[in-house]
Design an enzyme around this catalytic site. Structure first.
Site, PDB file in Angstrom:
ATOM      1  N   ASP A  30       8.526 -21.267   1.529  1.00 61.72           N
ATOM      2  CA  ASP A  30       8.591 -19.817   1.690  1.00 61.72           C
ATOM      3  C   ASP A  30       9.953 -19.318   1.198  1.00 61.72           C
ATOM      4  OD1 ASP A  30       6.881 -17.633   3.646  1.00 61.72           O
ATOM      5  OD2 ASP A  30       8.918 -17.097   3.045  1.00 61.72           O
ATOM      6  N   HIS A  46      -8.713 -17.346  -5.306  1.00 55.99           N
ATOM      7  CA  HIS A  46      -8.244 -16.094  -4.701  1.00 55.99           C
ATOM      8  C   HIS A  46      -9.236 -15.620  -3.642  1.00 55.99           C
ATOM      9  CE1 HIS A  46      -6.047 -12.312  -4.370  1.00 55.99           C
ATOM     10  NE2 HIS A  46      -7.240 -11.724  -4.319  1.00 55.99           N
ATOM     11  N   GLY A  93       0.033  -8.692  10.267  1.00 57.17           N
ATOM     12  CA  GLY A  93       1.283  -8.889   9.524  1.00 57.17           C
ATOM     13  C   GLY A  93       1.105  -9.517   8.158  1.00 57.17           C
ATOM     14  N   THR A  95       1.135  -9.677   4.419  1.00 57.70           N
ATOM     15  CA  THR A  95       1.768  -8.886   3.348  1.00 57.70           C
ATOM     16  C   THR A  95       1.288  -9.303   1.964  1.00 57.70           C
ATOM     17  OG1 THR A  95       3.686 -10.364   3.241  1.00 57.70           O
ATOM     18  CG2 THR A  95       3.852  -8.464   4.714  1.00 57.70           C
ATOM     19  N   HIS A  98      -3.740 -12.809  -0.311  1.00 59.63           N
ATOM     20  CA  HIS A  98      -4.337 -14.062  -0.810  1.00 59.63           C
ATOM     21  C   HIS A  98      -4.189 -15.005   0.380  1.00 59.63           C
ATOM     22  CE1 HIS A  98      -4.619 -17.215  -4.277  1.00 59.63           C
ATOM     23  NE2 HIS A  98      -4.674 -17.888  -3.120  1.00 59.63           N
ATOM     24  N   HIS A 100      -3.462 -17.505   3.171  1.00 59.36           N
ATOM     25  CA  HIS A 100      -2.432 -18.549   3.179  1.00 59.36           C
ATOM     26  C   HIS A 100      -2.126 -18.935   4.610  1.00 59.36           C
ATOM     27  CE1 HIS A 100      -0.462 -14.597   3.229  1.00 59.36           C
ATOM     28  NE2 HIS A 100       0.446 -15.153   4.021  1.00 59.36           N
ATOM     29  N   HIS A 102       1.022 -20.515   7.020  1.00 66.51           N
ATOM     30  CA  HIS A 102       2.431 -20.851   7.158  1.00 66.51           C
ATOM     31  C   HIS A 102       2.533 -22.118   7.993  1.00 66.51           C
ATOM     32  CE1 HIS A 102       3.953 -16.689   6.106  1.00 66.51           C
ATOM     33  NE2 HIS A 102       2.726 -16.382   6.487  1.00 66.51           N
TER      34      HIS A 102
HETATM   35  P1  AMP Z   1       2.380 -12.967   5.165  1.00 66.17           P
HETATM   36  O1  AMP Z   1       3.328 -11.978   5.751  1.00 66.17           O
HETATM   37  O2  AMP Z   1       1.642 -13.798   6.150  1.00 66.17           O
HETATM   38  O3  AMP Z   1       1.453 -12.300   4.150  1.00 66.17           O
HETATM   39  O4  AMP Z   1       3.275 -14.008   4.397  1.00 66.17           O
HETATM   40  C1  AMP Z   1       3.687 -13.898   3.079  1.00 66.17           C
HETATM   41  C2  AMP Z   1       4.827 -14.855   2.920  1.00 66.17           C
HETATM   42  O5  AMP Z   1       5.035 -15.085   1.544  1.00 66.17           O
HETATM   43  C3  AMP Z   1       6.153 -14.347   3.488  1.00 66.17           C
HETATM   44  O6  AMP Z   1       6.633 -15.262   4.489  1.00 66.17           O
HETATM   45  C4  AMP Z   1       7.071 -14.285   2.264  1.00 66.17           C
HETATM   46  O7  AMP Z   1       8.404 -14.660   2.561  1.00 66.17           O
HETATM   47  C5  AMP Z   1       6.396 -15.261   1.324  1.00 66.17           C
HETATM   48  N1  AMP Z   1       6.648 -15.013  -0.078  1.00 66.17           N
HETATM   49  C6  AMP Z   1       6.527 -13.839  -0.752  1.00 66.17           C
HETATM   50  N2  AMP Z   1       6.829 -14.005  -2.047  1.00 66.17           N
HETATM   51  C7  AMP Z   1       7.131 -15.317  -2.210  1.00 66.17           C
HETATM   52  C8  AMP Z   1       7.543 -16.111  -3.327  1.00 66.17           C
HETATM   53  N3  AMP Z   1       7.680 -15.588  -4.555  1.00 66.17           N
HETATM   54  N4  AMP Z   1       7.785 -17.422  -3.121  1.00 66.17           N
HETATM   55  C9  AMP Z   1       7.647 -17.959  -1.890  1.00 66.17           C
HETATM   56  N5  AMP Z   1       7.261 -17.276  -0.811  1.00 66.17           N
HETATM   57  C10 AMP Z   1       7.017 -15.966  -0.960  1.00 66.17           C
HETATM   58 ZN    ZN Z   2      -4.465 -14.448  -5.397  1.00 71.67          ZN
END
Ligand code: AMP
Ligand code: ZN
Length: 114
Positions: A30, A46, A93, A95, A98, A100, A102
């Site tokens: 991240d 996707h 939360g 953002t 796609h 994912h 954590h």
């Molecule tokens: P979420 O808020 O669950 O959608 O998590 C999105 C996560 O993607 C956040 O923790 C961001 O810090 C991470 N993120 C966004 N852009 C990138 C990037 N280019 N490389 C790595 N992590 C990213």
């Molecule tokens: Zn995507």
């Protein structure tokens, strides 16, 4: 998906620090870590969020959890413990639209997350 940041990372159009890759999944660090270990695991397909999971595409989630198990061992957090988070939608939360997961570890994580 053209304007999806995680599709761009999967397609290597945007750089990332790769932790694991196979034909179905990519895991990378991240960019804004919340813990000593903070890795994002995404399917290459996707899928926008958990809301889009169904009988045809949800097997990827089991695969991702098996990969998380491997990554946790490699990162040295398997025994100490870790947290897996999937944010869905605005109140969750999310953002990046796609799906994912954590993987957070390397410190004692507070609960509830707030
Ligand atoms: P979420 O808020 O669950 O959608 O998590 C999105 C996560 O993607 C956040 O923790 C961001 O810090 C991470 N993120 C966004 N852009 C990138 C990037 N280019 N490389 C790595 N992590 C990213
Ligand atoms: Zn995507």
């Amino acid at each position: 998906m053209d304007d999806c940041i995680f599709c761009k990372i999967v397609n290597k159009e945007i750089p990332s620090t790769k932790v694991y890759e196979d034909d179905k999944v990519l895991a990378f660090k991240d960019i804004s870590p919340e813990a000593p270990v903070h890795i994002v695991i995404v399917p290459k397909e996707h899928i926008r969020s958990t809301n889009e999971l169904n009988e045809n595409n949800a097997s990827i989630v089991a695969h991702i959890f098996i990969i998380i198990n491997k990554i946790a061992e490699e990162q040295g957090i398997k025994d100490s413990g870790y947290r897996i988070i999937n944010n869905c939608g605005e109140h969750g939360g999310q953002t990046v639209n796609h799906i994912h997961f954590h993987l957070l570890g390397g410190r004692n994580l507070s609960w509830p997350p707030g």
